[in-house]
Design an enzyme around this catalytic site. Structure first.
Site, short mmCIF file in Angstrom:
data_model
loop_
_atom_site.label_atom_id
_atom_site.label_comp_id
_atom_site.label_asym_id
_atom_site.label_seq_id
_atom_site.Cartn_x
_atom_site.Cartn_y
_atom_site.Cartn_z
N GLY A 47 0.84 -1.20 0.00
CA GLY A 47 0.00 0.00 0.00
C GLY A 47 0.87 1.24 0.00
O GLY A 47 2.05 1.20 0.38
N GLN A 52 3.12 9.96 1.37
CA GLN A 52 4.41 9.25 1.35
C GLN A 52 5.25 9.60 0.12
O GLN A 52 6.45 9.33 0.11
CB GLN A 52 4.20 7.74 1.38
CG GLN A 52 3.65 7.24 2.72
CD GLN A 52 3.54 5.73 2.71
OE1 GLN A 52 2.55 5.18 2.25
NE2 GLN A 52 4.59 5.06 3.18
N CYS A 99 6.38 -0.34 6.90
CA CYS A 99 5.95 0.85 6.16
C CYS A 99 7.11 1.34 5.31
O CYS A 99 8.25 1.37 5.78
CB CYS A 99 5.54 1.93 7.17
SG CYS A 99 5.01 3.47 6.40
N LEU A 100 6.82 1.70 4.07
CA LEU A 100 7.89 2.17 3.17
C LEU A 100 8.54 3.45 3.68
O LEU A 100 9.64 3.79 3.28
CB LEU A 100 7.34 2.37 1.75
CG LEU A 100 6.84 1.10 1.06
CD1 LEU A 100 6.19 1.44 -0.27
CD2 LEU A 100 7.97 0.10 0.87
N HIS A 141 -3.91 1.31 8.08
CA HIS A 141 -2.53 1.82 7.98
C HIS A 141 -2.45 2.96 6.97
O HIS A 141 -1.88 4.02 7.26
CB HIS A 141 -1.61 0.65 7.60
CG HIS A 141 -0.18 1.03 7.42
ND1 HIS A 141 0.83 0.53 8.21
CD2 HIS A 141 0.42 1.87 6.52
CE1 HIS A 141 1.99 1.05 7.82
NE2 HIS A 141 1.77 1.86 6.80
N GLU A 142 -3.03 2.74 5.78
CA GLU A 142 -2.91 3.76 4.72
C GLU A 142 -3.73 5.01 5.07
O GLU A 142 -3.27 6.13 4.83
CB GLU A 142 -3.33 3.19 3.36
CG GLU A 142 -2.49 2.02 2.88
CD GLU A 142 -0.99 2.25 2.95
OE1 GLU A 142 -0.55 3.40 2.82
OE2 GLU A 142 -0.26 1.26 3.15
N HIS A 145 -2.02 7.39 7.34
CA HIS A 145 -1.07 8.30 6.68
C HIS A 145 -1.75 9.62 6.30
O HIS A 145 -1.11 10.67 6.28
CB HIS A 145 -0.50 7.66 5.40
CG HIS A 145 0.63 6.71 5.64
ND1 HIS A 145 1.82 7.09 6.20
CD2 HIS A 145 0.76 5.39 5.37
CE1 HIS A 145 2.64 6.05 6.26
NE2 HIS A 145 2.02 5.00 5.77
NI NI Z 1 2.93 3.12 5.60
#
Ligand code: NI
Length: 171
Positions: A47, A52, A99-100, A141-142, A145
């Site tokens: 995701g 991000q 998480c990226l 999670h997304e 953000h």
């Molecule tokens: Ni993330």
């Protein structure tokens, strides 16, 4: 299309609430989403949220690979614009997340087991549904953000927070 630079924890774009998208059908939103999909695939993520990639707008892309799915909820690539989540019931699950924007790190995060979601697609049409298990976790999670929250802020016990490589050794 382009692979975009991913913001890491500490960057201000990850700490502030993102703005709603006024026109989901605008060409620049389609371009942003195409770049987000390419960036997510390149980074090997499931995701990605627009903040991000340094764009403070309420857009997420994700997929639920069959290998990660525990509830019969695998999903193909999905784009949600202006998503809103509603927890369904009080059941919580705790599972490891990564998480990226926190490369190499992981931690155990409590999430609602089931959520309802509402959003619009790139064609401006409403999208709604219910999600459970890993699908519900990815959505939470997304969407976090979009409100300036990263997974460590949701952790109940920071003793499980660390480098994934080290955590795996102690499994
Ligand atoms: Ni993330």
């Amino acid at each position: 299309m382009a692979i975009l630079k991913i913001a890491r924890m500490g960057h201000p774009v990850l700490r502030r609430p993102a703005e709603p998208v006024a026109d989901p059908g605008a060409p620049e939103i389609a371009r942003l989403v195409a770049d987000m999909i390419e960036t997510m695939a390149d980074a090997g993520g499931v995701g990605l949220a627009a903040p991000q990639v340094h764009v403070p707008l309420r857009v997420i892309v994700y997929h639920v690979p069959a290998a990660r799915d525990t509830e019969g909820e695998s999903r193909p690539l999905t784009v949600l614009v202006n998503p809103v989540l509603d927890p369904l019931g009080d059941d919580m699950d705790v599972a490891f997340e990564a998480c990226l924007s926190l490369p190499g790190l992981a931690g155990a995060v409590p999430r609602h087991r089931r959520v309802g979601y509402r959003a619009v697609g790139l064609d401006g049409r409403p999208i709604e549904g219910e999600a459970a298990g890993f699908h519900a976790r990815v959505l939470q999670h997304e969407c976090d953000h979009l409100d300036g929250r990263l997974f460590p802020m949701r952790m109940a016990d920071l003793s499980s927070f660390g480098f994934a490589e080290e955590l795996r050794k102690s499994e």
